[in-house]
Motif scaffolding. Structure first.
Motif, PDB file in Angstrom:
ATOM      1  N   ASN A 157      23.814 -33.883   8.337  1.00 12.55           N
ATOM      2  CA  ASN A 157      23.853 -33.998   9.790  1.00 12.55           C
ATOM      3  C   ASN A 157      23.401 -32.682  10.423  1.00 12.55           C
ATOM      4  OD1 ASN A 157      26.100 -32.190   9.969  1.00 12.55           O
ATOM      5  ND2 ASN A 157      27.477 -33.874   9.454  1.00 12.55           N
ATOM      6  N   GLN A 158      23.388 -32.658  11.762  1.00 12.76           N
ATOM      7  CA  GLN A 158      22.911 -31.471  12.482  1.00 12.76           C
ATOM      8  C   GLN A 158      23.715 -30.223  12.146  1.00 12.76           C
ATOM      9  OE1 GLN A 158      22.976 -32.607  16.613  1.00 12.76           O
ATOM     10  NE2 GLN A 158      20.755 -32.413  16.736  1.00 12.76           N
ATOM     11  N   ILE A 159      25.012 -30.353  12.026  1.00 12.78           N
ATOM     12  CA  ILE A 159      25.865 -29.187  11.754  1.00 12.78           C
ATOM     13  C   ILE A 159      25.556 -28.631  10.367  1.00 12.78           C
ATOM     14  CG2 ILE A 159      28.244 -28.432  11.390  1.00 12.78           C
ATOM     15  CD1 ILE A 159      29.022 -30.458  13.619  1.00 12.78           C
ATOM     16  N   GLN A 160      25.456 -29.491   9.380  1.00 14.01           N
ATOM     17  CA  GLN A 160      25.124 -29.030   8.021  1.00 14.01           C
ATOM     18  C   GLN A 160      23.751 -28.373   7.994  1.00 14.01           C
ATOM     19  OE1 GLN A 160      25.665 -32.952   6.345  1.00 14.01           O
ATOM     20  NE2 GLN A 160      27.423 -32.256   5.128  1.00 14.01           N
ATOM     21  N   ALA A 161      22.767 -28.997   8.641  1.00 14.43           N
ATOM     22  CA  ALA A 161      21.421 -28.441   8.677  1.00 14.43           C
ATOM     23  C   ALA A 161      21.415 -27.085   9.380  1.00 14.43           C
ATOM     24  CB  ALA A 161      20.463 -29.406   9.376  1.00 14.43           C
ATOM     25  N   SER A 162      22.158 -26.979  10.458  1.00 11.28           N
ATOM     26  CA  SER A 162      22.240 -25.722  11.199  1.00 11.28           C
ATOM     27  C   SER A 162      22.806 -24.597  10.328  1.00 11.28           C
ATOM     28  CB  SER A 162      23.102 -25.916  12.443  1.00 11.28           C
ATOM     29  OG  SER A 162      23.241 -24.702  13.128  1.00 11.28           O
ATOM     30  N   LYS A 163      23.825 -24.906   9.547  1.00 11.41           N
ATOM     31  CA  LYS A 163      24.419 -23.898   8.652  1.00 11.41           C
ATOM     32  C   LYS A 163      23.416 -23.444   7.592  1.00 11.41           C
ATOM     33  CE  LYS A 163      29.193 -25.247   9.299  1.00 11.41           C
ATOM     34  NZ  LYS A 163      30.414 -25.800   8.714  1.00 11.41           N
ATOM     35  N   LEU A 164      22.631 -24.379   7.088  1.00 10.57           N
ATOM     36  CA  LEU A 164      21.618 -24.016   6.085  1.00 10.57           C
ATOM     37  C   LEU A 164      20.510 -23.186   6.714  1.00 10.57           C
ATOM     38  CD1 LEU A 164      21.395 -27.311   4.017  1.00 10.57           C
ATOM     39  CD2 LEU A 164      22.604 -25.201   3.446  1.00 10.57           C
ATOM     40  N   PHE A 165      20.091 -23.558   7.912  1.00  8.36           N
ATOM     41  CA  PHE A 165      19.067 -22.760   8.590  1.00  8.36           C
ATOM     42  C   PHE A 165      19.584 -21.357   8.894  1.00  8.36           C
ATOM     43  CE2 PHE A 165      16.937 -26.840   9.744  1.00  8.36           C
ATOM     44  CZ  PHE A 165      15.731 -26.555   9.113  1.00  8.36           C
ATOM     45  N   ASN A 166      20.852 -21.252   9.228  1.00  4.48           N
ATOM     46  CA  ASN A 166      21.448 -19.935   9.457  1.00  4.48           C
ATOM     47  C   ASN A 166      21.392 -19.091   8.175  1.00  4.48           C
ATOM     48  OD1 ASN A 166      22.814 -18.005  11.104  1.00  4.48           O
ATOM     49  ND2 ASN A 166      24.662 -18.463   9.934  1.00  4.48           N
ATOM     50  N   ALA A 167      21.688 -19.727   7.045  1.00 10.59           N
ATOM     51  CA  ALA A 167      21.623 -19.011   5.765  1.00 10.59           C
ATOM     52  C   ALA A 167      20.194 -18.595   5.440  1.00 10.59           C
ATOM     53  CB  ALA A 167      22.189 -19.880   4.644  1.00 10.59           C
ATOM     54  N   LEU A 168      19.219 -19.318   5.960  1.00 14.52           N
ATOM     55  CA  LEU A 168      17.802 -19.033   5.709  1.00 14.52           C
ATOM     56  C   LEU A 168      17.169 -18.221   6.836  1.00 14.52           C
ATOM     57  CD1 LEU A 168      16.809 -22.537   4.343  1.00 14.52           C
ATOM     58  CD2 LEU A 168      16.929 -20.404   3.032  1.00 14.52           C
ATOM     59  N   SER A 169      17.980 -17.589   7.667  1.00 17.55           N
ATOM     60  CA  SER A 169      17.456 -16.910   8.857  1.00 17.55           C
ATOM     61  C   SER A 169      16.885 -15.520   8.578  1.00 17.55           C
ATOM     62  CB  SER A 169      18.548 -16.814   9.927  1.00 17.55           C
ATOM     63  OG  SER A 169      19.596 -15.975   9.476  1.00 17.55           O
ATOM     64  N   ASP A 170      16.759 -15.165   7.332  1.00 13.89           N
ATOM     65  CA  ASP A 170      16.188 -13.869   6.963  1.00 13.89           C
ATOM     66  C   ASP A 170      15.012 -14.103   6.020  1.00 13.89           C
ATOM     67  OD1 ASP A 170      16.132 -11.514   4.835  1.00 13.89           O
ATOM     68  OD2 ASP A 170      16.982 -10.720   6.699  1.00 13.89           O
ATOM     69  N   PRO A 171      13.894 -13.410   6.237  1.00 14.43           N
ATOM     70  CA  PRO A 171      12.724 -13.619   5.374  1.00 14.43           C
ATOM     71  C   PRO A 171      13.005 -13.385   3.885  1.00 14.43           C
ATOM     72  CG  PRO A 171      12.107 -12.327   7.286  1.00 14.43           C
ATOM     73  CD  PRO A 171      13.602 -12.467   7.317  1.00 14.43           C
ATOM     74  N   SER A 172      13.847 -12.427   3.569  1.00  9.02           N
ATOM     75  CA  SER A 172      14.174 -12.184   2.156  1.00  9.02           C
ATOM     76  C   SER A 172      14.908 -13.367   1.549  1.00  9.02           C
ATOM     77  CB  SER A 172      15.017 -10.915   2.000  1.00  9.02           C
ATOM     78  OG  SER A 172      14.272  -9.772   2.343  1.00  9.02           O
ATOM     79  N   ARG A 173      15.816 -13.970   2.316  1.00  8.33           N
ATOM     80  CA  ARG A 173      16.559 -15.119   1.801  1.00  8.33           C
ATOM     81  C   ARG A 173      15.648 -16.318   1.626  1.00  8.33           C
ATOM     82  NH1 ARG A 173      20.776 -12.836   5.191  1.00  8.33           N
ATOM     83  NH2 ARG A 173      20.430 -14.350   6.852  1.00  8.33           N
ATOM     84  N   VAL A 174      14.714 -16.503   2.558  1.00 10.15           N
ATOM     85  CA  VAL A 174      13.741 -17.594   2.413  1.00 10.15           C
ATOM     86  C   VAL A 174      12.926 -17.371   1.146  1.00 10.15           C
ATOM     87  CG1 VAL A 174      11.681 -18.671   3.407  1.00 10.15           C
ATOM     88  CG2 VAL A 174      13.617 -18.084   4.880  1.00 10.15           C
ATOM     89  N   ASN A 175      12.498 -16.144   0.912  1.00 11.27           N
ATOM     90  CA  ASN A 175      11.711 -15.811  -0.273  1.00 11.27           C
ATOM     91  C   ASN A 175      12.502 -16.074  -1.553  1.00 11.27           C
ATOM     92  OD1 ASN A 175       9.486 -14.840  -1.718  1.00 11.27           O
ATOM     93  ND2 ASN A 175      10.263 -12.753  -1.676  1.00 11.27           N
ATOM     94  N   ILE A 176      13.769 -15.689  -1.563  1.00 10.89           N
ATOM     95  CA  ILE A 176      14.620 -15.907  -2.742  1.00 10.89           C
ATOM     96  C   ILE A 176      14.737 -17.394  -3.037  1.00 10.89           C
ATOM     97  CG2 ILE A 176      16.992 -15.733  -3.615  1.00 10.89           C
ATOM     98  CD1 ILE A 176      17.147 -13.050  -1.968  1.00 10.89           C
ATOM     99  N   VAL A 177      15.046 -18.191  -2.020  1.00 13.58           N
ATOM    100  CA  VAL A 177      15.198 -19.640  -2.221  1.00 13.58           C
ATOM    101  C   VAL A 177      13.878 -20.253  -2.666  1.00 13.58           C
ATOM    102  CG1 VAL A 177      15.686 -21.837  -1.069  1.00 13.58           C
ATOM    103  CG2 VAL A 177      17.170 -19.866  -0.669  1.00 13.58           C
ATOM    104  N   LYS A 178      12.788 -19.825  -2.057  1.00 11.38           N
ATOM    105  CA  LYS A 178      11.477 -20.361  -2.420  1.00 11.38           C
ATOM    106  C   LYS A 178      11.151 -20.069  -3.886  1.00 11.38           C
ATOM    107  CE  LYS A 178       6.612 -20.155  -1.180  1.00 11.38           C
ATOM    108  NZ  LYS A 178       5.605 -19.510  -0.338  1.00 11.38           N
ATOM    109  N   GLU A 179      11.353 -18.830  -4.307  1.00 11.56           N
ATOM    110  CA  GLU A 179      11.072 -18.467  -5.703  1.00 11.56           C
ATOM    111  C   GLU A 179      11.957 -19.260  -6.669  1.00 11.56           C
ATOM    112  OE1 GLU A 179       8.700 -16.665  -7.057  1.00 11.56           O
ATOM    113  OE2 GLU A 179       7.842 -16.109  -5.127  1.00 11.56           O
ATOM    114  N   LEU A 180      13.234 -19.380  -6.340  1.00 13.35           N
ATOM    115  CA  LEU A 180      14.147 -20.095  -7.231  1.00 13.35           C
ATOM    116  C   LEU A 180      13.917 -21.609  -7.189  1.00 13.35           C
ATOM    117  CD1 LEU A 180      17.377 -17.996  -6.733  1.00 13.35           C
ATOM    118  CD2 LEU A 180      15.996 -18.162  -8.799  1.00 13.35           C
TER     119      LEU A 180
END
Length: 89
Positions: A2-25
């Protein structure tokens, strides 16, 4: 998802380094912390902070093998997020 769950995940991905880590993994099975340090080019304490946030969000999990800690992506959760944002209301 739902929107709340998606929002929490986007918050966790709100830093370029974190996006890069998730993408690589997401595209690779696992990496241990030393490999991630070389990949993302940030300090160890900063990496630990990012890994902790990603773990708490559920996007990453880890396993210990001897003295090494291996991180891997929760692909099902990332795929759920992709599916959620790709669907029309």
């Amino acid at each position: 998802m739902n929107q709340i769950q998606a929002s929490k995940l986007f918050n966790a991905l709100s830093d370029p380094s974190r996006v890069n880590i998730v993408k690589e993994l997401y595209h690779n099975e696992t990496f241990y912390v030393g490999q991630l340090l070389e990949m993302v080019k940030i300090g160890q304490s900063t990496l630990s902070y990012h890994l902790s946030l990603l773990y708490e969000s559920g996007l990453l999990s880890y396993k210990k093998v001897g003295k090494k800690v291996y991180y891997y992506c929760n692909r099902d959760l990332v795929d759920s997020l992709f599916n959620y944002i790709s669907k029309k209301n």
